[in-house]
Design an enzyme around this catalytic site. Structure first.
Site, short mmCIF file in Angstrom:
data_model
loop_
_atom_site.label_atom_id
_atom_site.label_comp_id
_atom_site.label_asym_id
_atom_site.label_seq_id
_atom_site.Cartn_x
_atom_site.Cartn_y
_atom_site.Cartn_z
N ASP A 1 5.12 -6.16 9.48
CA ASP A 1 6.18 -5.81 10.42
C ASP A 1 6.24 -6.79 11.59
O ASP A 1 7.33 -7.19 12.02
CB ASP A 1 5.98 -4.38 10.95
CG ASP A 1 6.41 -3.33 9.94
OD1 ASP A 1 7.16 -3.67 9.01
OD2 ASP A 1 6.00 -2.16 10.09
N ASP B 1 0.63 -3.63 12.32
CA ASP B 1 1.12 -3.93 10.96
C ASP B 1 1.53 -5.40 10.89
O ASP B 1 2.55 -5.80 11.47
CB ASP B 1 2.30 -3.00 10.62
CG ASP B 1 2.68 -3.12 9.15
OD1 ASP B 1 2.97 -4.25 8.71
OD2 ASP B 1 2.68 -2.10 8.45
N THR C 1 -1.88 7.19 0.76
CA THR C 1 -3.22 7.06 0.17
C THR C 1 -3.85 5.68 0.42
O THR C 1 -5.06 5.51 0.20
CB THR C 1 -3.14 7.24 -1.36
OG1 THR C 1 -2.33 6.17 -1.88
CG2 THR C 1 -2.49 8.58 -1.72
N ARG D 1 0.84 -1.21 0.00
CA ARG D 1 0.00 0.00 0.00
C ARG D 1 0.86 1.25 0.00
O ARG D 1 1.91 1.28 0.66
CB ARG D 1 -0.87 0.03 1.26
CG ARG D 1 -1.77 -1.14 1.43
CD ARG D 1 -2.88 -0.86 2.40
NE ARG D 1 -2.46 -0.41 3.72
CZ ARG D 1 -3.29 -0.06 4.69
NH1 ARG D 1 -4.60 -0.07 4.46
NH2 ARG D 1 -2.85 0.31 5.86
C1 PRP Z 1 -0.93 -4.98 4.28
C2 PRP Z 1 -1.66 -6.29 4.35
C3 PRP Z 1 -2.52 -6.27 3.12
C4 PRP Z 1 -2.87 -4.81 2.99
C5 PRP Z 1 -4.27 -4.60 3.48
O1 PRP Z 1 0.14 -5.05 3.43
O2 PRP Z 1 -0.84 -7.41 4.46
O3 PRP Z 1 -1.83 -6.74 1.96
O4 PRP Z 1 -1.94 -4.09 3.80
O5 PRP Z 1 -4.68 -3.31 3.30
P1 PRP Z 1 -5.75 -2.87 2.22
O6 PRP Z 1 -6.92 -3.79 2.39
O7 PRP Z 1 -6.08 -1.45 2.59
O8 PRP Z 1 -5.16 -2.96 0.85
P2 PRP Z 1 1.21 -3.85 3.25
O9 PRP Z 1 0.81 -2.98 2.09
O10 PRP Z 1 1.40 -3.16 4.56
O11 PRP Z 1 2.50 -4.58 2.78
P3 PRP Z 1 3.44 -5.65 3.55
O12 PRP Z 1 2.62 -6.89 3.74
O13 PRP Z 1 4.54 -5.82 2.55
O14 PRP Z 1 3.91 -5.07 4.85
N1 URA Z 2 -2.19 -3.70 6.95
C1 URA Z 2 -1.83 -4.13 8.18
O1 URA Z 2 -0.80 -4.80 8.32
N2 URA Z 2 -2.58 -3.80 9.21
C2 URA Z 2 -3.71 -3.09 9.07
O2 URA Z 2 -4.38 -2.81 10.08
C3 URA Z 2 -4.08 -2.64 7.80
C4 URA Z 2 -3.31 -2.98 6.74
#
Ligand code: PRP
Ligand code: URA
Length: 206
Positions: A200, A197, A105, A101
């Site tokens: 993380d 997160d 935004t 993401r």
């Molecule tokens: C997180 C999560 C989803 C997304 C959900 O990933 O694992 O893929 O956010 O959010 P959304 O429904 O608003 O799209 P992130 O983009 O943080 O990436 P990561 O898993 O690489 O940390």
């Molecule tokens: N991605 C995450 O890892 N946590 C949230 O709460 C939303 C998006």
């Protein structure tokens, strides 16, 4: 369409997973275990073919999985669910979908896609622990469909109403199985109370 899986063994693990006191090692283990419970529920209707098995004492009628199974985690956090899916679907092939993401935004930014070839009878088990705005999941589903996959089921640990509504709107044919539906997103588009997160916490990059 979504199903909230309320099995006590799953909900017990969800409570531990959410806790800010849970460290990386336990977090990874809980994600893995929870994926098993969700998969059992989500894959009840997998097609099977009849087989006859010779036991030491005779013959037993049985069933084996039929069709082409694909497991597909959304990077990064979905990787925490990959081994768990392969443990119960050892014959499945795996693809990966890289989406992150935009931090301001929350728009999904696809950066990598590597999928096996679709077969007419392919079933994809898509996995991501978090469903917030639904942008990442909808992008991933669109990428699967663009590559010829028609039957998709989504495994998720924590959802919120916005994300579920977006999947229903854009991909009403994709059922979602989740362990929780939390009420809101905060101003950074994080699920509240959620678990923070997921990527993380899984990768120890807090
Ligand atoms: C997180 C999560 C989803 C997304 C959900 O990933 O694992 O893929 O956010 O959010 P959304 O429904 O608003 O799209 P992130 O983009 O943080 O990436 P990561 O898993 O690489 O940390
Ligand atoms: N991605 C995450 O890892 N946590 C949230 O709460 C939303 C998006």
């Amino acid at each position: 369409m979504h199903t909230l899986v309320e099995h006590p063994l799953l909900q017990h693990r969800l409570a531990l997973l959410r806790s800010a006191d849970t460290g990386t090692k336990l977090f990874r283990q809980l994600v893995r275990e929870m994926t098993h419970f969700l998969a059992f529920e989500a894959l009840r209707d997998l097609p099977t073919r009849p087989v006859v098995v010779r036991t030491p004492l005779g013959e037993a009628a049985g069933a084996k999985l039929a069709g082409h199974l694909v497991v597909a985690p959304i990077l990064r956090a979905g990787l925490g669910m990959l081994d768990a899916m392969l443990e119960i679907l050892p014959l499945a092939t795996a693809g990966v979908i890289g989406i992150r993401r935009n931090e301001e935004t929350a728009e999904p930014m696809p950066y990598y896609l590597n999928l096996p070839k679709a077969h007419p009878d392919s079933i994809v088990v898509l996995a991501d622990p978090m469903l917030a705005t639904g942008g990442s999941a909808c992008d991933a589903i669109a990428a699967l469909k663009a590559n010829g996959f028609k039957r998709i089921v989504f495994l998720n640990l924590i959802a919120c109403p916005d994300g579920l509504a977006r999947i229903d709107r854009e991909h009403p044919d994709v059922p979602v199985y989740t362990a929780a539906i939390d009420p809101v997103l905060d101003d950074r588009h994080y699920i509240v109370p959620g678990l923070g997160d997921a990527g993380d916490r899984l990768f120890g990059t807090l």
